[in-house]
Design a protein around this motif. Structure first.
Motif, PDB file in Angstrom:
ATOM      1  N   VAL A  42       0.842  -1.191   0.000  1.00 31.00           N
ATOM      2  CA  VAL A  42       0.000   0.000   0.000  1.00 31.00           C
ATOM      3  C   VAL A  42       0.885   1.252   0.000  1.00 31.00           C
ATOM      4  CG1 VAL A  42      -1.856   1.245   1.171  1.00 31.00           C
ATOM      5  CG2 VAL A  42      -1.754  -1.253   1.292  1.00 31.00           C
ATOM      6  N   LEU A  43       0.544   2.207  -0.845  1.00 33.24           N
ATOM      7  CA  LEU A  43       1.210   3.501  -0.909  1.00 33.24           C
ATOM      8  C   LEU A  43       0.232   4.561  -0.425  1.00 33.24           C
ATOM      9  CD1 LEU A  43       3.684   5.192  -1.905  1.00 33.24           C
ATOM     10  CD2 LEU A  43       2.500   5.381  -4.105  1.00 33.24           C
ATOM     11  N   TRP A  44       0.695   5.391   0.548  1.00 34.26           N
ATOM     12  CA  TRP A  44      -0.175   6.435   1.121  1.00 34.26           C
ATOM     13  C   TRP A  44       0.247   7.810   0.604  1.00 34.26           C
ATOM     14  CZ3 TRP A  44      -4.501   5.323   3.676  1.00 34.26           C
ATOM     15  CH2 TRP A  44      -4.633   4.010   4.184  1.00 34.26           C
TER      16      TRP A  44
ATOM     17  N   LEU B 136       1.690  20.591   2.816  1.00 34.12           N
ATOM     18  CA  LEU B 136       1.617  19.480   3.760  1.00 34.12           C
ATOM     19  C   LEU B 136       2.866  18.614   3.681  1.00 34.12           C
ATOM     20  CD1 LEU B 136      -2.061  18.341   3.070  1.00 34.12           C
ATOM     21  CD2 LEU B 136      -1.283  19.721   5.010  1.00 34.12           C
ATOM     22  N   ARG B 137       3.205  18.008   4.819  1.00 37.10           N
ATOM     23  CA  ARG B 137       4.239  16.992   4.894  1.00 37.10           C
ATOM     24  C   ARG B 137       3.681  15.842   5.712  1.00 37.10           C
ATOM     25  NH1 ARG B 137       8.773  19.649   7.358  1.00 37.10           N
ATOM     26  NH2 ARG B 137       7.730  19.219   9.356  1.00 37.10           N
ATOM     27  N   TRP B 138       4.034  14.624   5.338  1.00 32.53           N
ATOM     28  CA  TRP B 138       3.507  13.478   6.082  1.00 32.53           C
ATOM     29  C   TRP B 138       4.533  12.363   6.179  1.00 32.53           C
ATOM     30  CZ3 TRP B 138       2.262  14.643   1.126  1.00 32.53           C
ATOM     31  CH2 TRP B 138       2.441  13.645   0.152  1.00 32.53           C
ATOM     32  N   THR B 139       4.384  11.554   7.221  1.00 28.67           N
ATOM     33  CA  THR B 139       5.191  10.357   7.418  1.00 28.67           C
ATOM     34  C   THR B 139       4.257   9.192   7.689  1.00 28.67           C
ATOM     35  OG1 THR B 139       5.442  10.748   9.800  1.00 28.67           O
ATOM     36  CG2 THR B 139       7.172  11.621   8.337  1.00 28.67           C
ATOM     37  N   VAL B 140       4.741   7.994   7.328  1.00 29.99           N
ATOM     38  CA  VAL B 140       3.925   6.781   7.508  1.00 29.99           C
ATOM     39  C   VAL B 140       4.683   5.813   8.396  1.00 29.99           C
ATOM     40  CG1 VAL B 140       2.761   4.857   6.361  1.00 29.99           C
ATOM     41  CG2 VAL B 140       2.925   7.087   5.224  1.00 29.99           C
TER      42      VAL B 140
END
Length: 840
Positions: free
Chosen positions: A784-786, A800-804
């Protein structure tokens, strides 16, 4: 019963009743299909010296006395009943032809996942070998020594053009993949015949003779009659008579004068071995002894041998290529005594066989050959292989298959031998472990098993949290594990029986050898980590050779093993509870829908259920039986509604898949539209209970309407026997374990053509705010790619910046924690989007 010690992981030597373990397996194989008369005939052939009561006892031990009695096997027979193998084989042949035709309903295509090879395979010696599976015939091309053909017992004809460095299957779509003999025509080297219905085992599936005219690359049916339902042991061309061929089969001795297109029976007694010299003399060895012919096989005369018997369990004959006046006979008589003879100057004399030779499975393990250039050098095959050398008047014997430290051992159970044309030092031997080549007459060996995908799988089990993890039990090649590579790992020796994985904790896995002999590993089956965990089986209580083993299909640590009683554990086989069946029977199938319930089916068709009361297991109750007297091969029950049950039967001649919605009180036959073959396994789609698959002896079949209609689901799958199927519900992949063609898989919905995309959640962050979102219960097999996508337009700068972060929340599920930061000073709305790149 004690399992093999982990520090001594060599093959187990045959033990048990007359005929060895192989005969027990054969009887059970015939029993599950309802071929009682063929089983009786097989016992009589393999144990001719055993009195009638002893043979009946052997049958009862093999399948359970209740099944034997209900099938009439125990009835006294004044004369043996001739089995209807021709009719059975004709059914298989017709189904194979249908499966080879284009599919009526478009379905996904199957692909092989190996084993391409299995290193560390077992021997009786000090060394290890790469293994593949059972070889029944070898035929080097007389015009091209680099080309070799081999016949796998149930895996078809394979070809190599580089002396075994690489292999290609050549008969996957043939009417049967059971091969018993191969022979090149010396007058036309491009012409090769293959005799189907391997005599040692799969004789009842014989479909006649196949022919190739290009050296073994392309094959087609050449003749069916009179061999449908017979198994081949040997095929020989007469080099002095063009187009003359001799055949040795379970049905007799045959000759052809038109290159194998038509045949005449010359003797109607089981014949095992043939030899034809350059002078036109022919010898044939059968159940009643040795016979000879000098007219191309039209007439045969009995040859008297010293110290002979009137009945044999196996007999092989060979003529020395370098001196046709010299011949040998190698036999096991009805009393189980090894016999060896040599002919010189027209007279036969008895020789002393090698010391310690084990002939307990002579009906199954046997070969004889004379070195092409030395009339005084002979090779004998039984469980082990020996080379004999005549020095003056003295014979010396060398065990060439089982050696001590520093020697090259090969797998036991020898079936066939051949020499490289023009190079008499080079010897090929085929056995239960595959194909082996010696450059120096058996002193050193190399395996030729890379790419020879013919492993014989009995059972499969899987880790639901991994799309690339299987455990499989294999015939005489132990238990093997797949983790995505075409090279599988040999994790335990012996006879690989049923196996299982704890679904809640897949580090804990189980396998069995044979009979009631489970082992547990708490390290995913790593070699050397197995512990013997047997239940308390009373002395004299029996089971199938491969008894059913199950773990809970959903939760908990419940594991069960079924013999002539049910053994259940709630703590991964640390402690066992024995539960007697309310009516006598031998377990043949089980299912554990959840940790508190076990369903059991028997060889006689009975079904039982036990439940956990909170403090103990209930006395098993008997459910309604959909088909009395028919071997139960598989069971499935819905874990949320265990009154919804599916049952399959392997016995032909009646309903073979049944459905109950009331806990087994009433049953509906759902067999209409399926081929008239045994069914061995059933899988239900947990996301759509109207969709299910069954594995027949040949082919997998699918229903999308709850069993009302069926269609073939076998595109790309070889016409090999299928013993087990397992569905991975998250990867959406169905796997099939075959006998002599390894393991295959198919994506039941097809491989995704493009990513599956969607929005999981929406959110809004104030200026400079950081917040985390968690999304639960994503199958661990999915890739899965978020992506976080702003929905509030703000051109000119990143917003925006995000981490998984990923957490393994359970054995087969993941939790994704996505932390998002707003890089602006103003509120930003966004979508949390996913792209499922692969389910696998």
């Amino acid at each position: 019963m004690q399992g093999p010690r982990n520090e001594d992981r060599r093959a187990e030597r045959p033990s048990g009743p007359p005929g060895g373990k192989a005969l027990t397996r054969l009887v059970q194989e015939l029993a599950r299909a309802g071929l009682a008369d063929e089983a009786v005939a097989s016992v009589g052939m393999a144990t001719p010296g055993l009195e009638a009561q002893g043979q009946q006892d052997l049958l009862a031990r093999a399948v359970g006395p209740q099944a034997a009695e209900s099938s009439g096997w125990m009835a006294a027979r004044a004369e043996p009943v001739a089995p209807d193998t021709e009719g059975v084989a004709a059914q298989y042949r017709a189904v194979a032809e249908q499966l080879a035709a284009p599919a009526a309903v478009p379905v996904p295509k199957w692909r092989s996942i190996g084993p391409w090879t299995v290193p560390g395979g077992q021997t009786y010696g000090a060394s290890r070998v790469n293994i593949s599976g059972r070889i029944s015939a070898i035929a080097p091309d007389p015009a091209n020594p680099a080309r070799v053909l081999v016949g796998a017992a149930g895996g078809g004809v394979w070809e190599t053009d580089d002396r075994g460095t690489s292999w290609t299957p050549r008969t996957d779509d043939a009417p049967t993949l059971t091969i018993g003999a191969l022979a090149f025509d010396p007058a036309f080297p491009g012409t090769v015949l293959a005799g189907t219905g391997e005599g040692n085992w799969w004789s009842w599936l014989g479909a006649g003779v196949l022919r190739s005219t290009d050296g073994g690359t392309k094959w087609g049916p050449w003749c069916a009659a009179p061999f449908v339902g017979q198994g081949f042991y040997d095929l020989v061309f007469d080099p002095t008579r063009p187009n003359t061929v001799l055949a040795a089969t379970t049905g007799g001795l045959y000759t052809s004068t038109d290159g194998g297109a038509s045949w005449t029976v010359r003797r109607d007694i089981r014949t095992w071995s043939l030899a034809v010299s350059g002078s036109g003399e022919a010898l044939a060895a059968g159940q009643d002894g040795l016979v000879g012919s000098t007219d191309g096989g039209s007439t045969w005369n009995t040859i008297a041998l010293p110290n002979t018997a009137t009945s044999f369990s196996r007999f092989a004959v060979a003529i020395a290529p370098s001196d046709p006046t010299v011949a040998y006979g190698w036999a096991c008589d009805a009393a189980g005594t090894a016999k060896l003879w040599r002919r010189t100057g027209g007279a036969w004399t008895a020789l002393t066989p090698p010391a310690g030779v084990n002939v307990s499975q002579a009906w199954y393990d046997w070969f004889l050959a004379v070195a092409p250039d030395r009339a005084g050098q002979v090779y004998l095959g039984a469980i082990d292989a020996y080379r004999g050398d005549l020095w003056g008047t003295t014979w010396s014997w060398l065990d060439i298959s089982t050696k001590g430290p520093g020697g090259d051992s090969i797998h036991p159970d020898q079936h066939t031998i051949a020499f490289e044309p023009g190079a008499p030092d080079v010897v090929y031997v085929g056995n239960d472990g595959g194909l082996f080549r010696s450059p120096d007459r058996g002193v050193a060996w190399e395996h030729l098993n890379n790419g020879l995908e013919i492993t014989e799988f009995e059972y499969l089990s899987q880790d639901f949290g991994s799309s690339r993890w299987l455990l499989g039990g294999t015939q005489d090649n132990g238990t093997n594990r797949w983790t995505g590579s075409p090279t599988w790992t040999h994790v335990q020796d012996g006879d690989g029986g049923d196996c299982a994985v704890n679904r809640a904790n897949p580090d804990t896995v189980f396998h069995t050898f044979f009979r009631m002999s489970p082992e547990r590993s708490d390290q995913r089956g790593e070699p050397g980590t197995w512990q013997y965990v047997p239940p308390p089986v009373p002395s004299g209580e029996g089971s199938l050779f491969y008894p059913p083993l199950e773990t809970s299909a959903t939760n908990g640590a419940t594991v069960a093993l079924g013999g002539q009683a049910l053994y259940v554990s709630r703590d991964n086989a640390v402690n066992w509870t024995r539960l007697a069946f309310p009516t006598a029977g031998t377990a043949s199938a089980m299912y554990i829908p959840h940790a508190d319930e076990v369903l059991v089916g028997t060889t006689g068709g009975s079904l039982f259920r036990t439940t956990w009361t909170g403090t103990a297991w209930s006395v098993p109750i008997e459910l309604g039986t959909p088909r009395a007297g028919a071997w139960v091969s598989d069971i499935y029950a819905d874990s949320t509604n265990t009154d919804d049950i599916w049952v399959t039967h392997s016995a032909i001649g009646g309903g073979r898949i049944w459905h109950s919605t009331d806990g087994g009180s009433t049953w509906t036959d759902r067999s209409a539209g399926l081929p008239p073959l045994p069914l061995n396994a059933v899988e239900i789609d947990p996301s759509n209970h109207e969709r299910l698959w069954v594995a027949a002896d040949l082919g997998v079949h699918e229903s999308t309407d709850g069993g009302n209609t069926w269609h073939a689901f076998s595109d790309g799958l070889p016409n090999a026997f299928i013993g087990d199927i397992v569905l991975h519900p998250h990867a959406r992949v169905l796997r099939a374990g075959t006998r002599n063609r390894g393991v295959w898989e198919v994506p039941v919905d097809g491989w995704p053509a493009e990513p599956m995309c969607g929005t999981q959640w929406t959110g809004t962050l104030a200026g400079g705010q950081t917040q985390s979102w968690s999304t639960f219960d994503w199958p661990a097999t999915w890739h899965v790619l978020w992506t976080i996508m702003p929905t509030t337009p703000r051109p000119g700068s990143p917003q925006l910046r995000w981490t998984v972060q990923v957490e393994r929340s359970a054995s087969e599920y993941l939790t994704y924690r996505i932390t998002v930061s707003n890089l602006t000073t103003e509120p930003v709305s966004f979508e949390g989007r996913y792209a499922i790149l692969s389910l696998y």
